[in-house]
Design a protein around this motif. Structure first.
Motif, PDB file in Angstrom:
ATOM      1  N   ILE A 189      44.530  38.081  45.635  1.00  0.00           N
ATOM      2  CA  ILE A 189      43.418  39.219  45.591  1.00  0.00           C
ATOM      3  C   ILE A 189      43.604  40.013  46.681  1.00  0.00           C
ATOM      4  O   ILE A 189      43.257  41.035  46.791  1.00  0.00           O
ATOM      5  CB  ILE A 189      42.104  38.343  45.858  1.00  0.00           C
ATOM      6  N   PRO A 243      36.491  41.287  47.975  1.00  0.00           N
ATOM      7  CA  PRO A 243      36.698  42.630  47.784  1.00  0.00           C
ATOM      8  C   PRO A 243      35.450  43.436  47.858  1.00  0.00           C
ATOM      9  O   PRO A 243      34.245  42.628  47.652  1.00  0.00           O
ATOM     10  CB  PRO A 243      36.874  42.827  46.118  1.00  0.00           C
ATOM     11  N   SER A 256      41.142  33.954  41.477  1.00  0.00           N
ATOM     12  CA  SER A 256      39.813  34.527  41.675  1.00  0.00           C
ATOM     13  C   SER A 256      39.349  34.233  43.023  1.00  0.00           C
ATOM     14  O   SER A 256      39.494  33.224  43.376  1.00  0.00           O
ATOM     15  CB  SER A 256      38.987  34.167  40.549  1.00  0.00           C
ATOM     16  N   CYS A 257      38.738  35.247  43.663  1.00  0.00           N
ATOM     17  CA  CYS A 257      38.310  35.059  44.698  1.00  0.00           C
ATOM     18  C   CYS A 257      36.956  34.222  44.898  1.00  0.00           C
ATOM     19  O   CYS A 257      36.734  33.693  45.960  1.00  0.00           O
ATOM     20  CB  CYS A 257      38.144  36.233  45.738  1.00  0.00           C
ATOM     21  N   GLY A 258      36.198  34.203  43.815  1.00  0.00           N
ATOM     22  CA  GLY A 258      35.168  33.281  43.577  1.00  0.00           C
ATOM     23  C   GLY A 258      33.867  33.981  43.904  1.00  0.00           C
ATOM     24  O   GLY A 258      32.751  33.485  43.866  1.00  0.00           O
ATOM     25  N   GLN A 259      33.969  35.425  44.179  1.00  0.00           N
ATOM     26  CA  GLN A 259      32.661  36.137  44.759  1.00  0.00           C
ATOM     27  C   GLN A 259      31.775  36.214  43.470  1.00  0.00           C
ATOM     28  O   GLN A 259      30.565  36.244  43.717  1.00  0.00           O
ATOM     29  CB  GLN A 259      33.115  37.287  45.331  1.00  0.00           C
ATOM     30  N   CYS A 260      32.233  36.611  42.366  1.00  0.00           N
ATOM     31  CA  CYS A 260      31.331  37.014  41.125  1.00  0.00           C
ATOM     32  C   CYS A 260      31.429  35.929  40.114  1.00  0.00           C
ATOM     33  O   CYS A 260      32.619  35.440  39.764  1.00  0.00           O
ATOM     34  CB  CYS A 260      31.774  38.140  40.596  1.00  0.00           C
ATOM     35  N   CYS A 277      33.659  36.160  36.963  1.00  0.00           N
ATOM     36  CA  CYS A 277      35.115  35.875  37.117  1.00  0.00           C
ATOM     37  C   CYS A 277      35.416  34.611  37.585  1.00  0.00           C
ATOM     38  O   CYS A 277      36.314  33.912  37.119  1.00  0.00           O
ATOM     39  CB  CYS A 277      35.650  36.869  38.269  1.00  0.00           C
ATOM     40  N   THR A 312      32.033  42.817  37.004  1.00  0.00           N
ATOM     41  CA  THR A 312      32.632  42.171  38.401  1.00  0.00           C
ATOM     42  C   THR A 312      32.766  43.252  39.323  1.00  0.00           C
ATOM     43  O   THR A 312      32.585  44.486  39.099  1.00  0.00           O
ATOM     44  CB  THR A 312      34.031  41.545  38.084  1.00  0.00           C
ATOM     45  N   ILE A 313      32.966  42.705  40.681  1.00  0.00           N
ATOM     46  CA  ILE A 313      32.926  43.642  41.489  1.00  0.00           C
ATOM     47  C   ILE A 313      34.508  44.539  41.679  1.00  0.00           C
ATOM     48  O   ILE A 313      34.600  45.601  41.839  1.00  0.00           O
ATOM     49  CB  ILE A 313      32.945  42.789  43.063  1.00  0.00           C
ATOM     50  N   CYS A 314      35.368  43.477  41.319  1.00  0.00           N
ATOM     51  CA  CYS A 314      36.735  44.418  41.435  1.00  0.00           C
ATOM     52  C   CYS A 314      37.457  44.089  40.222  1.00  0.00           C
ATOM     53  O   CYS A 314      36.932  43.635  39.312  1.00  0.00           O
ATOM     54  CB  CYS A 314      37.541  43.733  42.671  1.00  0.00           C
ATOM     55  N   PHE A 324      39.769  42.931  39.218  1.00  0.00           N
ATOM     56  CA  PHE A 324      40.531  41.370  39.006  1.00  0.00           C
ATOM     57  C   PHE A 324      39.928  40.814  37.504  1.00  0.00           C
ATOM     58  O   PHE A 324      40.679  40.200  36.775  1.00  0.00           O
ATOM     59  CB  PHE A 324      40.400  40.584  40.330  1.00  0.00           C
ATOM     60  N   GLY A 325      38.663  41.477  37.552  1.00  0.00           N
ATOM     61  CA  GLY A 325      37.880  40.894  36.415  1.00  0.00           C
ATOM     62  C   GLY A 325      38.753  41.304  35.153  1.00  0.00           C
ATOM     63  O   GLY A 325      38.953  40.606  34.234  1.00  0.00           O
TER      64      GLY A 325
HETATM   65  S1  SF4 Z   1      36.343  40.088  40.034  1.00  0.00           S
HETATM   66 FE1  SF4 Z   1      37.351  40.400  42.184  1.00  0.00          FE
HETATM   67  S2  SF4 Z   1      35.626  40.262  43.417  1.00  0.00           S
HETATM   68 FE2  SF4 Z   1      34.903  39.322  41.747  1.00  0.00          FE
HETATM   69  S3  SF4 Z   1      35.277  37.044  41.808  1.00  0.00           S
HETATM   70 FE3  SF4 Z   1      37.096  37.949  40.486  1.00  0.00          FE
HETATM   71  S4  SF4 Z   1      38.308  38.371  42.264  1.00  0.00           S
HETATM   72 FE4  SF4 Z   1      36.525  38.342  43.253  1.00  0.00          FE
END
Ligand code: SF4
Ligand SMILES: Cc1cc2nc3c(=O)[nH]c(=O)nc-3n(C[C@H](O)[C@H](O)[C@H](O)COP(=O)(O)O)c2cc1C
Ligand code: FES
Lengths: 162, 467
Positions: free
Chosen positions: B183, B201, B378-382, B385, B423-425, B427-428
């Protein structure tokens, strides 16, 4: 090796901090330095790093638990990382991982990092190591190997078996 | 037959070419930087144009687009930078290279690091930047050492530090190592990581790096290859550079080719001057599939890009000689490898990494492999995702262990639809797109697997009942 504040690590941390306008930015690099010297990042090391950077221990702990390369426990003297991702998988990296596990008496279906009993090796899968054209690839600590056949992996492991 | 066009890789892999400053200078290195320092302010009818503006104009004219993934105009990105905030501006070189299939920046870093440094010095001079970082992935320890040595050499030569080459320009570049998280290649995650925080992110808006980047200061994030190209743009001039490649898709690009071809590797081409077919089959490129195999699928731009199925064709909008809009039919292997056509065909060139999959591969297995990657990264923030990437990977794991269901194809798509756009970024999208495209294009394979496993389960239950 258990953590203790040495001159080397203290000097290195001080040098790293100077590379950034804000101290906290040096966290990751200081953690790399600690891990390089001691093999992993213990609770005591986290507390020391936090103090050095003017942070709370949780600010360091949340990094150690996030980043796959940072270790909370001794991963073994030589960490073997075999690429798991698609291009390498197509080139046979899962067989390679299995072969290495067999040779070292580890469970090839085991989850996460596995350490040999003598602590000489830790074996794990890694995600794409950015050399997908020469798969299967693997790393032994900082050393990088490409197009590794099962036979070649045995020779490579011997180099670290000390 | 199209061939390679080496600009960034001109000396890489040349016999006797080494990665030290002497060798780089012997091959014309740092001449462009010195030329740039000599640029004078120009008077025009609209006022005075500073040398910095001249460089930024050249980069805009060159049509250079980002080589990291999104293909956004480098000149425009630089123009977005808020220069009135009174805060320092930063340059971050994205050397995280973690998109599965991609291995081009590695070649530059290892074999021609000074080219990157020269590009960075020029980019910093053009944008009044005095502090820059190279964010390099943790798994490139050797690369980090090479860059550190190159930086030291450049400093000793007076190309970094204070009063560079007798100008009033100061610049420091530091190497910052990541630690194994994909990420961190996402630009706002990279910034958080560099600030020493968990690399979650940031949401855009408002956190566009050009305004609120590192330490909430205006920040430029550019890929390694993009910054190398800046040097070439300034060496040859924006217009000359723009003549390379094809209109709107200018210059050269390094393509990483992997998977089941005879000759995987990294190949630099003029953008759009070689087709997917050329790259896979061409004598100078992949040299075709392995003996006895047939093409099944192509992932054209790194693992996050949507997959193509062998034999697909596309109807795309084009302009004829008179400039009229016409519809054009394009076969998969005839797609020119560029930014825009791949997008028109429903995928993207992303990080310019082609993964070739032949008919020996179980397509469910291949998607499962990729979904494991995204579940891990996945960073796990949202929530969509974090949970969705895991559900997809779990469903695919089950499908690969003899317990597939006919309904799984739709189940996978349902999850993916609930991730993308929520999602925030990006990556979604990166984790949803492979699933959506694999299931859509290879639906029969997914359904067939489900039908087979359901049938064998039914048989088993029948046997158990009769016992
Ligand atoms: S979409 Fe981006 S910010 Fe959200 S959980 Fe996935 S990697 Fe993290
Ligand atoms: C999940 C994700 C991963 C990314 N990984 C990388 C990467 O490894 N390297 C890179 O240069 N860009 C990566 N990017 C793109 C960056 O966010 C950014 O767009 C790029 O570095 C900008 O540079 P460019 O304009 O020169 O291409 C990634 C983006 C996303 C969403
Ligand atoms: S898939 Fe193994 S190095 Fe990229």
């Amino acid at each position: 090796m258990s953590f203790k504040v040495t001159k080397t690590i203290d000097r290195e941390a001080n040098r790293l901090v100077k590379n950034y306008p804000e101290k906290r930015s040096a966290s990751l690099m200081v953690l790399h330095a600690i891990q390089e010297e001691f093999g992993y990042i213990s609770k005591e090391a986290e507390v020391w790093a936090a103090e050095k950077l003017g942070l709370k221990p949780i600010n360091i702990h949340e990094l150690v638990t996030f980043y796959p390369m940072l270790r909370e426990h001794d991963p073994g003297k030589t960490v073997v990382r075999v690429c798991r991702t698609l291009s390498c998988a197509l080139a046979g990296s899962h067989k390679l991982h299995g072969h290495i596990c067999d040779k070292l008496g580890l469970d090839k279906n085991g989850h996460g990092l596995q350490r040999t009993r003598d602590g000489k090796f830790g074996v794990e899968f890694a995600e794409c190591l950015a050399s997908c054209g020469t798969g299967p690839v693997m790393m032994c600590n900082d050393d990088f190997y490409e197009a590794v056949s099962n036979e070649a992996s045995e020779e490579i492991l011997k180099k670290y078996d000390a | 037959m199209p061939s390679e066009y080496k600009l960034v890789l001109r000396h890489v892999d040349e016999a006797g070419y080494t990665n030290d400053i002497k060798c780089y200078q012997k091959h014309g290195g740092y001449k462009t930087m010195k030329k740039v320092f000599k640029l004078k302010a120009k008077k025009t009818k609209d006022g005075t144009v500073t040398p910095q503006e001249v460089i930024r104009k050249e980069v805009l004219t060159s049509g250079l687009r980002g080589r990291g993934g999104a293909g956004f105009s480098a000149g425009m990105k630089w123009n977005f930078v808020n220069r009135k905030s009174g805060k320092p501006i930063y340059l971050l070189c994205n050397a995280d290279e973690s998109e599965p299939g991609t291995f081009k920046d590695r070649q530059i870093i290892h074999k021609d690091p000074h080219q990157l440094i020269e590009g960075m010095v020029i980019a910093c001079y053009a944008n009044d930047i005095n502090l820059a970082y190279i964010y390099i992935r943790g798994e490139f320890p050797e690369g980090a050492k090479i860059l550190n040595r190159a930086i030291q050499e450049a400093r000793d030569a007076g190309y970094l530090g204070e009063g560079i080459c007798g100008t009033k320009f100061n610049l420091e570049i530091h190497v910052h190592r990541g630690a194994g998280a994909y990420i961190c290649g996402e630009e706002t995650s990279l910034i958080e990581s560099l600030e020493g925080k968990r690399p979650y992110p940031r949401i855009k808006p408002p956190y566009f790096p050009a305004a609120l980047g590192l330490y909430m200061c205006p920040t430029i994030v550019n890929n390694v290859e993009t910054l190398c190209n800046v040097r070439h743009v300034m060496e040859m001039g924006g217009e000359t550079y723009a003549a390379l490649g094809t209109p709107g898709n200018t210059g050269t690009r390094i393509v990483s080719l992997s998977g089941q071809v005879k000759r995987p590797g990294y190949y630099e081409i003029e953008v759009g001057k070689a087709t997917l077919g050329d790259l896979i089959h061409g004598e100078e490129f992949g040299q075709g599939l392995l003996p006895g195999r047939k093409l099944q699928a192509i992932i054209p731009g790194g693992s996050s890009s949507k997959v193509f199925k062998a034999g697909e064709s596309f109807k795309i909008k084009a302009k004829d000689k008179q400039g009229k809009d016409v519809e054009e039919k394009l076969e998969l292997l005839d797609i020119p490898y560029d930014f825009d056509t791949l997008m028109k065909c429903g995928s993207m060139s992303g990080s310019s990494a082609i993964i070739v999959i032949d008919d020996s591969v179980d397509i469910v297995e291949a998607l499962g492999n990729l979904s494991d990657f995204y579940a891990h990264e996945s960073c796990g923030q949202c929530t969509p995702c974090r949970e969705g990437s895991l559900w997809m990977a779990k469903a695919l794991k089950r499908m690969r262990s003899g317990q597939a269901r006919k309904a799984d194809a739709d189940y996978l798509k349902h999850i993916a639809h609930n991730i993308q756009g929520r999602t925030i970024c990006a990556f979604g999208e990166a984790c949803a797109w492979p699933v959506l495209s694999f299931v859509d294009k290879f639906r029969d394979d997914f359904v067939k697997k489900g039908a087979e496993d359901e049938a064998s389960l039914a048989n088993q239950q029948k046997e158990e009942a009769s016992n």
